[in-house]
Design an enzyme around this catalytic site. Structure first.
Site, PDB file in Angstrom:
ATOM      1  CB  SER A  72      48.916  46.198  41.207  1.00 44.74           C
ATOM      2  OG  SER A  72      49.598  46.082  42.185  1.00 44.74           O
ATOM      3  CG  HIS A 140      54.117  39.527  41.068  1.00 40.00           C
ATOM      4  ND1 HIS A 140      53.325  40.428  40.398  1.00 40.00           N
ATOM      5  CD2 HIS A 140      53.587  38.439  41.097  1.00 40.00           C
ATOM      6  CE1 HIS A 140      52.448  39.775  39.911  1.00 40.00           C
ATOM      7  NE2 HIS A 140      52.267  38.490  40.308  1.00 40.00           N
TER       8      HIS A 140
HETATM    9  P1  A3P Z   1      39.557  43.515  41.941  1.00 38.29           P
HETATM   10  O1  A3P Z   1      39.772  42.618  42.516  1.00 38.29           O
HETATM   11  O2  A3P Z   1      39.649  44.968  42.345  1.00 38.29           O
HETATM   12  O3  A3P Z   1      38.378  43.598  40.907  1.00 38.29           O
HETATM   13  P2  A3P Z   1      46.064  41.321  39.033  1.00 38.29           P
HETATM   14  O4  A3P Z   1      45.804  41.048  37.472  1.00 38.29           O
HETATM   15  O5  A3P Z   1      47.318  42.059  39.264  1.00 38.29           O
HETATM   16  O6  A3P Z   1      45.794  39.956  39.822  1.00 38.29           O
HETATM   17  O7  A3P Z   1      44.821  42.071  39.595  1.00 38.29           O
HETATM   18  C1  A3P Z   1      43.527  41.963  39.541  1.00 38.29           C
HETATM   19  C2  A3P Z   1      42.867  42.847  39.528  1.00 38.29           C
HETATM   20  O8  A3P Z   1      42.814  43.531  38.376  1.00 38.29           O
HETATM   21  C3  A3P Z   1      41.281  42.530  40.009  1.00 38.29           C
HETATM   22  O9  A3P Z   1      40.897  43.683  40.610  1.00 38.29           O
HETATM   23  C4  A3P Z   1      40.824  42.533  38.886  1.00 38.29           C
HETATM   24  O10 A3P Z   1      39.318  42.614  38.593  1.00 38.29           O
HETATM   25  C5  A3P Z   1      41.364  43.710  37.926  1.00 38.29           C
HETATM   26  N1  A3P Z   1      41.239  43.443  36.574  1.00 38.29           N
HETATM   27  C6  A3P Z   1      41.413  42.433  35.916  1.00 38.29           C
HETATM   28  N2  A3P Z   1      41.161  42.512  34.627  1.00 38.29           N
HETATM   29  C7  A3P Z   1      41.116  43.979  34.284  1.00 38.29           C
HETATM   30  C8  A3P Z   1      40.610  44.608  33.135  1.00 38.29           C
HETATM   31  N3  A3P Z   1      40.695  44.083  31.858  1.00 38.29           N
HETATM   32  N4  A3P Z   1      40.493  45.850  33.180  1.00 38.29           N
HETATM   33  C9  A3P Z   1      40.145  46.482  34.652  1.00 38.29           C
HETATM   34  N5  A3P Z   1      40.714  45.681  35.655  1.00 38.29           N
HETATM   35  C10 A3P Z   1      40.907  44.309  35.554  1.00 38.29           C
END
Ligand code: A3P
Length: 334
Positions: A72, A140
């Site tokens: 998320s 989580h």
């Molecule tokens: P996508 O797979 O849609 O690109 P988490 O951190 O909860 O594991 O979520 C990962 C999601 O957040 C991924 O989405 C990732 O690319 C996105 N994400 C990670 N760092 C980010 C940032 N600095 N800005 C915006 N989105 C980010």
């Protein structure tokens, strides 16, 4: 190593492993089985540490707990909150020595369950006691299963959620990326059905959101509810609200000096992705080693459109809408 002898080195943790293994199990999305606890599906590996934290973690009023369903935007939230809270200690712009440019956000803001799984003989009290205030920790865990000491402690909880369709697509990519050699990814259609049935990490996702939403309405000074889409749309504005919520609002001088913008720039996906620790480093959690680069993919709103059909989208939207009806929270179809 799994279950230790009673009274042995792992006696503390093995009690929780025994409890975890007594809970209903089923295969879910990905490669580990899931355990059901009070209506939520936990990846089996995280069940025992979550239960151990629930019973023994002692919250401080100054703690900041970041809560999310995986995929998320946890990594982004960790970076932003770290950047906001520690902005007085590190040069944000121009300097190359900021901790966020040397370490993964997952190192700087640990998951509570990871601290517990690394310290199996006793609760990780010395580690937690040794962390300076404000301690930044991530979970989580659904709201109802948070450590019993959290509600009422006065600590701040920041919850970030995301359109379940994008969360699903992100999760599917992540699981594919991190799967242990020789294991298979759950076929796409099957994975989607499991997600819609709530059998996903810490799912059902709608119940996870509803739990934190309800608390944020009841105790807005202690629980802040954020959405990835809004954070993308107005990152600087949200970061300023976040700082206020955390009790460290940006001063007029900081605003004029562009400090909120500097925090946002430091935590941007491109900047974070270029950091060596995030590009080449490895995050060790339980029995898994995850390449840090798996946490940074596209970071787009609506990427689901490239992966799931309009019919599938409608199905998931309808489930979420139906489950959230009456809660005051509306997520589906936006
Ligand atoms: P996508 O797979 O849609 O690109 P988490 O951190 O909860 O594991 O979520 C990962 C999601 O957040 C991924 O989405 C990732 O690319 C996105 N994400 C990670 N760092 C980010 C940032 N600095 N800005 C915006 N989105 C980010």
């Amino acid at each position: 190593m799994v279950v230790g002898e009673s009274g042995g080195a792992d006696a503390f943790f093995s009690k929780y492993e025994a409890l975890a293994s007594s809970l209903p199990a089923r295969q879910g999305l990905g490669f580990t089985p899931y355990r059901e606890y009070h209506g939520f599906w936990y990846p089996e590996l995280l069940m025992a540490p979550t239960l151990a934290a629930r019973d023994t973690f002692a919250a401080r009023p100054t703690d900041v707990i970041l809560a999310t369903v995986p995929k998320s935007g946890t990594t982004w939230l960790k970076a932003l909150v770290y950047g906001v809270v520690h902005r007085g200690h590190h040069a944000l712009a121009g300097g190359e020595h900021h901790p966020l440019l040397a370490s993964s956000p997952h190192e700087l803001v640990p998951f509570l369950h990871e601290l517990y799984e690394r310290h199996r003989s006793a609760p990780p009290v010395p580690v937690l006691d040794g962390m300076p205030s404000p301690r930044l920790l991530a979970v989580h865990t659904p709201f109802a299963a948070l450590p019993a000491s959290v509600p009422g402690s006065g600590c701040r909880v920041v919850y970030l959620c995301r359109d379940p369709k994008d969360t699903f697509v992100s999760l599917r990519h992540f699981l594919d990326e991190i799967k242990p050699e020789g294991s298979d990814t759950t076929p796409f259609a099957e994975a989607f059905e499991l997600f819609c049935a709530g059998v996903s990490p810490f799912g059902p996702i709608w119940d996870h959101m509803a739990g934190y939403w309800k608390e944020s309405v009841a105790r807005p000074g202690e629980v802040m509810f954020l959405r990835y889409e809004h954070l993308k749309e107005d990152t600087v504005g949200t970061v300023r609200r976040l700082a206020e919520f955390l009790g460290c609002p940006f001063t007029d001088e900081e605003v004029v000096g562009g400090v909120p913008e500097a925090v946002v720039a430091l935590c941007s996906l491109d900047r974070m992705r270029s950091v060596e620790a995030n590009r080449d480093g490895v995050h060790r959690t339980g029995r898994l080693s995850i390449k840090n680069r798996a946490f940074f993919r596209k970071g787009e709103v609506g990427d689901w459109k490239a992966h799931i059909t309009p019919e599938m989208a409608q199905k998931l939207d309808s489930i979420v809408e139906e489950k959230l009806r009456g809660s005051g929270l509306s997520i589906a179809g936006e």
